[in-house]
Write a protein that holds these residues in place. Structure first.
Motif, short mmCIF file in Angstrom:
data_model
loop_
_atom_site.label_atom_id
_atom_site.label_comp_id
_atom_site.label_asym_id
_atom_site.label_seq_id
_atom_site.Cartn_x
_atom_site.Cartn_y
_atom_site.Cartn_z
N LYS A 43 -54.73 -19.31 35.27
CA LYS A 43 -54.23 -20.40 36.13
C LYS A 43 -52.73 -20.55 35.94
N LEU A 44 -52.30 -20.44 34.68
CA LEU A 44 -50.86 -20.54 34.40
C LEU A 44 -50.11 -19.37 35.05
N ARG A 45 -50.71 -18.17 34.98
CA ARG A 45 -50.10 -16.98 35.60
C ARG A 45 -49.84 -17.23 37.09
N ASN A 46 -50.85 -17.82 37.71
CA ASN A 46 -50.75 -18.09 39.13
C ASN A 46 -49.59 -19.05 39.43
N ILE A 47 -49.47 -20.06 38.58
CA ILE A 47 -48.37 -21.03 38.77
C ILE A 47 -47.03 -20.33 38.53
N ILE A 48 -46.96 -19.54 37.44
CA ILE A 48 -45.70 -18.87 37.08
C ILE A 48 -45.26 -17.92 38.20
N LYS A 49 -46.21 -17.17 38.74
CA LYS A 49 -45.83 -16.14 39.72
C LYS A 49 -45.71 -16.66 41.15
N LYS A 55 -41.83 -23.69 47.04
CA LYS A 55 -41.48 -25.02 47.56
C LYS A 55 -41.40 -26.09 46.48
N GLU A 56 -41.14 -25.72 45.26
CA GLU A 56 -40.89 -26.73 44.24
C GLU A 56 -39.90 -26.13 43.26
N LEU A 103 -44.58 -22.50 30.16
CA LEU A 103 -45.87 -22.06 30.70
C LEU A 103 -46.22 -20.67 30.15
N ILE A 104 -45.23 -19.81 30.02
CA ILE A 104 -45.48 -18.47 29.47
C ILE A 104 -46.01 -18.60 28.04
N TYR A 105 -45.41 -19.49 27.26
CA TYR A 105 -45.88 -19.64 25.88
C TYR A 105 -47.24 -20.32 25.80
N ALA A 106 -47.54 -21.22 26.73
CA ALA A 106 -48.88 -21.83 26.76
C ALA A 106 -49.90 -20.74 27.05
N SER A 107 -49.57 -19.87 28.01
CA SER A 107 -50.46 -18.77 28.36
C SER A 107 -50.65 -17.84 27.17
N ARG A 108 -49.54 -17.53 26.48
CA ARG A 108 -49.60 -16.61 25.33
C ARG A 108 -50.49 -17.17 24.22
N LEU A 109 -50.40 -18.48 24.01
CA LEU A 109 -51.20 -19.11 22.95
C LEU A 109 -52.69 -19.01 23.29
N LEU A 166 -37.30 -1.42 42.22
CA LEU A 166 -37.44 -2.33 43.38
C LEU A 166 -37.78 -1.55 44.65
N GLN A 167 -37.31 -0.32 44.71
CA GLN A 167 -37.65 0.56 45.82
C GLN A 167 -39.17 0.78 45.85
N ARG A 168 -39.74 0.94 44.65
CA ARG A 168 -41.19 1.21 44.56
C ARG A 168 -42.04 0.05 45.05
N ILE A 169 -41.51 -1.19 44.84
CA ILE A 169 -42.34 -2.35 45.22
C ILE A 169 -41.86 -3.00 46.52
N LYS A 170 -41.04 -2.26 47.26
CA LYS A 170 -40.43 -2.92 48.43
C LYS A 170 -41.43 -3.26 49.53
N PHE A 171 -42.56 -2.56 49.59
CA PHE A 171 -43.54 -2.87 50.64
C PHE A 171 -44.59 -3.88 50.18
N LYS A 172 -44.52 -4.22 48.89
CA LYS A 172 -45.50 -5.16 48.33
C LYS A 172 -45.05 -6.59 48.67
N LYS A 173 -46.03 -7.51 48.79
CA LYS A 173 -45.65 -8.92 48.99
C LYS A 173 -45.17 -9.43 47.63
N LYS A 174 -43.90 -9.75 47.54
CA LYS A 174 -43.33 -10.03 46.21
C LYS A 174 -43.60 -11.46 45.76
N ASP A 175 -43.76 -11.61 44.42
CA ASP A 175 -43.93 -12.95 43.87
C ASP A 175 -42.57 -13.55 43.52
N ARG A 176 -42.61 -14.75 42.94
CA ARG A 176 -41.36 -15.50 42.66
C ARG A 176 -40.37 -14.69 41.80
N ILE A 177 -40.89 -14.01 40.76
CA ILE A 177 -39.97 -13.30 39.86
C ILE A 177 -39.55 -11.95 40.47
N GLU A 178 -40.49 -11.27 41.13
CA GLU A 178 -40.15 -9.98 41.76
C GLU A 178 -39.06 -10.13 42.82
#
Ligand code: TMP
Length: 209
Positions: A50-56, A60-61, A71-77, A144-156
């Motif tokens: 669930k945290l992964r989903n929020i992170i990625k 609109k916020e 959140l990354i550290y909560a997920s890691r724990l 980035l060339q390799r993932i250019k056709f992928k629907k990118k997430d927030r960090i990508e």
């Protein structure tokens, strides 16, 4: 001697980590190793997913770098307590990313002061270290060339400059840390697999199975 290993695969987005994780599993199975757990970060448990989903995928916020880090550290724990710690003595664990990602992305990429990562590492008692970290080193332009056709997430969706900073930080840590093996991932997948295979077979041969 310990008869299983903790293997981590690292690299910037588009470096081919996920393909290589699956390839490593195939290699281990060829050696009749079946007690394998494949996981990833962020994520790997129901709460961590669930945290992964929020992170990625938060849109609109305003999403501050500090929120991302926490959140990354909560997920890691969650992953450490529920998957890694209970299985580290009985299973081969293959993780698509682990704590080195936080150094590269949050310190290198986001510019967060290292002292906060050090604090969080201690706070979650992250004292389980991988036996080997395979770092897939790739030029961000090629990645980035390799993932250019992928629907990118927030960090990508970050810039080339961001990924260059992340890559430089990975290289900086890799130079100081012998368990990190740098693999040139700019070349064909077949070539990357060949280089990874050599490392993994060496690891298996040093292990009683
Ligand atoms: P991935 O699983 O597709 O690689 O996506 C995970 C994203 O999360 C990736 O863009 C890198 C980022 N990340 C961090 O910024 N810091 C971290 O510590 C970890 C584990 C991932």
């Amino acid at each position: 001697m310990k008869n299983h290993k903790f293997i981590v695969i690292e690299g910037i987005d588009g470096s081919g980590k996920t393909t290589i994780c699956n390839y490593i599993i195939k290699l281990l199975k060829n050696f009749n190793i079946t007690n394998i757990i494949l996981t990833h970060e962020p994520g790997g448990t129901p709460v961590a997913e669930k945290l992964r989903n929020i992170i990625k995928f938060t849109k609109k916020e305003n999403f501050s770098y500090k929120t991302e880090l926490l959140l990354i550290y909560a997920s890691r724990l969650q992953l450490l307590n529920n998957i890694i710690r209970p299985n580290i003595n009985t299973h081969w664990i293959i993780s698509d990313r682990y704590d080195i990602s936080s150094y590269a992305y949050q310190i290198g990429g986001r510019g967060i002061n290292k002292k906060y990562i050090t604090f969080l590492q201690n706070f979650i008692k992250n004292n389980i270290k991988p036996d080997i970290i395979i770092y897939l080193d790739i030029d961000p332009i090629i990645a980035l060339q390799r993932i250019k056709f992928k629907k990118k997430d927030r960090i990508e969706n970050e810039s080339i400059n961001f990924f260059s900073r992340v890559r430089n930080y990975y290289l900086k840590i890799a130079k100081k840390n012998k368990i990190i093996k740098i693999i040139n991932a700019n070349n064909s997948l077949e070539n990357v697999k060949f280089l990874v295979k050599k490392k993994i077979i060496k690891l298996i041969k040093f292990t009683e199975i």
